[in-house]
Write a protein that holds these residues in place. Sequence first.
Motif, PDB file in Angstrom:
ATOM      1  N   ASP A 105       0.823  -1.213   0.000  1.00  0.00           N
ATOM      2  CA  ASP A 105       0.000   0.000   0.000  1.00  0.00           C
ATOM      3  C   ASP A 105       0.854   1.259   0.000  1.00  0.00           C
ATOM      4  O   ASP A 105       0.507   2.261  -0.635  1.00  0.00           O
ATOM      5  N   ASP A 106       1.978   1.224   0.719  1.00  0.00           N
ATOM      6  CA  ASP A 106       2.881   2.382   0.729  1.00  0.00           C
ATOM      7  C   ASP A 106       3.313   2.741  -0.695  1.00  0.00           C
ATOM      8  O   ASP A 106       3.483   3.919  -1.031  1.00  0.00           O
ATOM      9  N   LEU A 107       3.496   1.736  -1.499  1.00  0.00           N
ATOM     10  CA  LEU A 107       4.062   1.929  -2.835  1.00  0.00           C
ATOM     11  C   LEU A 107       3.012   2.198  -3.913  1.00  0.00           C
ATOM     12  O   LEU A 107       3.288   2.920  -4.879  1.00  0.00           O
ATOM     13  N   PHE A 108       1.812   1.614  -3.743  1.00  0.00           N
ATOM     14  CA  PHE A 108       0.851   1.639  -4.840  1.00  0.00           C
ATOM     15  C   PHE A 108      -0.487   2.315  -4.541  1.00  0.00           C
ATOM     16  O   PHE A 108      -1.161   2.755  -5.468  1.00  0.00           O
ATOM     17  N   LYS A 109      -0.891   2.383  -3.278  1.00  0.00           N
ATOM     18  CA  LYS A 109      -2.238   2.867  -2.974  1.00  0.00           C
ATOM     19  C   LYS A 109      -2.398   4.336  -3.364  1.00  0.00           C
ATOM     20  O   LYS A 109      -1.619   5.197  -2.967  1.00  0.00           O
ATOM     21  N   GLY A 110      -3.437   4.609  -4.150  1.00  0.00           N
ATOM     22  CA  GLY A 110      -3.728   5.977  -4.567  1.00  0.00           C
ATOM     23  C   GLY A 110      -2.749   6.563  -5.551  1.00  0.00           C
ATOM     24  O   GLY A 110      -2.738   7.776  -5.764  1.00  0.00           O
ATOM     25  N   LYS A 111      -1.934   5.726  -6.178  1.00  0.00           N
ATOM     26  CA  LYS A 111      -0.895   6.217  -7.085  1.00  0.00           C
ATOM     27  C   LYS A 111      -0.986   5.531  -8.449  1.00  0.00           C
ATOM     28  O   LYS A 111      -1.531   4.437  -8.580  1.00  0.00           O
ATOM     29  N   ASN A 112      -0.420   6.203  -9.440  1.00  0.00           N
ATOM     30  CA  ASN A 112      -0.192   5.611 -10.757  1.00  0.00           C
ATOM     31  C   ASN A 112       1.287   5.247 -10.841  1.00  0.00           C
ATOM     32  O   ASN A 112       2.145   6.136 -10.789  1.00  0.00           O
ATOM     33  N   VAL A 113       1.572   3.960 -10.947  1.00  0.00           N
ATOM     34  CA  VAL A 113       2.952   3.484 -10.815  1.00  0.00           C
ATOM     35  C   VAL A 113       3.310   2.580 -11.990  1.00  0.00           C
ATOM     36  O   VAL A 113       2.516   1.723 -12.401  1.00  0.00           O
ATOM     37  N   ILE A 114       4.509   2.775 -12.494  1.00  0.00           N
ATOM     38  CA  ILE A 114       5.094   1.819 -13.436  1.00  0.00           C
ATOM     39  C   ILE A 114       6.123   1.003 -12.671  1.00  0.00           C
ATOM     40  O   ILE A 114       6.980   1.565 -11.985  1.00  0.00           O
ATOM     41  N   LEU A 115       6.013  -0.305 -12.757  1.00  0.00           N
ATOM     42  CA  LEU A 115       7.019  -1.202 -12.170  1.00  0.00           C
ATOM     43  C   LEU A 115       7.610  -2.049 -13.278  1.00  0.00           C
ATOM     44  O   LEU A 115       6.882  -2.611 -14.093  1.00  0.00           O
ATOM     45  N   PHE A 116       8.936  -2.095 -13.314  1.00  0.00           N
ATOM     46  CA  PHE A 116       9.589  -3.039 -14.221  1.00  0.00           C
ATOM     47  C   PHE A 116      10.496  -3.940 -13.386  1.00  0.00           C
ATOM     48  O   PHE A 116      11.177  -3.484 -12.471  1.00  0.00           O
ATOM     49  N   ALA A 117      10.431  -5.222 -13.676  1.00  0.00           N
ATOM     50  CA  ALA A 117      11.169  -6.218 -12.909  1.00  0.00           C
ATOM     51  C   ALA A 117      12.196  -6.885 -13.805  1.00  0.00           C
ATOM     52  O   ALA A 117      11.959  -7.081 -15.006  1.00  0.00           O
ATOM     53  N   LEU A 118      13.319  -7.245 -13.212  1.00  0.00           N
ATOM     54  CA  LEU A 118      14.410  -7.815 -14.004  1.00  0.00           C
ATOM     55  C   LEU A 118      15.164  -8.853 -13.180  1.00  0.00           C
ATOM     56  O   LEU A 118      15.017  -8.921 -11.961  1.00  0.00           O
ATOM     57  N   PRO A 119      15.968  -9.683 -13.833  1.00  0.00           N
ATOM     58  CA  PRO A 119      16.601 -10.819 -13.146  1.00  0.00           C
ATOM     59  C   PRO A 119      17.630 -10.452 -12.092  1.00  0.00           C
ATOM     60  O   PRO A 119      17.777 -11.163 -11.104  1.00  0.00           O
TER      61      PRO A 119
END
Length: 246
Positions: free
Chosen positions: A29-43
Amino acid sequence: MLENREGQKVPQVVFNTRVDNEWVQLTTDDLFKGKNVILFALPGAFTPTCSSTHLPRYNELAPVFKSQGIDDIICLSVNDPFVMDAWAGDQNAENITMLPDGNGDFSRGMGMLVNKADLGFGDRSWRYSMLVRDGVVEKMFIEPDVPGDPFEVSDADTMLNYLAPDAAAPKRVTLIGKPGCSHCTRAKNALKAQGMKFEEITVGSHGISLATLNAISGRGTTPQIFIEGEHIGGADELEAWLSQQA
């Protein structure tokens, strides 16, 4: 089988991070709640594709994403926070939130935790990117499930094309210079005055020599500037090119 979670909420987990040399626990929730977020994940941090292309391009396009209403851009990897912090410093990734998924809890919840024991990596995240609005996944770009480490659809430009196809990406600028070069300083000041960010390569470091410069540009003087792969020339030519863009 890699799982597409579009329309679903992101997993509820706790991330152990480091802020100012102190342990800080962040929730989903700290990271995503009420926000527009792009997350990219990598190895993995410091790995070739991740360091040369994936992370740098998201960092480069961050101002464009933010102009389109994105509140944060997160880079996630199954690494510990010390490694992620060191990598962020090495990459000068000031526009990216580095998120260590040390135990792989988030990646597992996303259906993206894969085993790379053949490389000695253990469990790692598959490479993907996603747009998350208020904790719900709107769009995912998942690399194809083929051997190796494919990098075809999770890149920053693909995400930008989905989010805002008409948005103009900043031009890629490379300046090759050397310490104490007054013309290099003039060229850098001209670029900064136009709000153009640039990659700076210094002759004499990382194996770059005057011979290398001559091979690349056909000239042995500094600076030499390239914009979108086109050789512009020195400071005088750069100033002329900038005046034509006005």
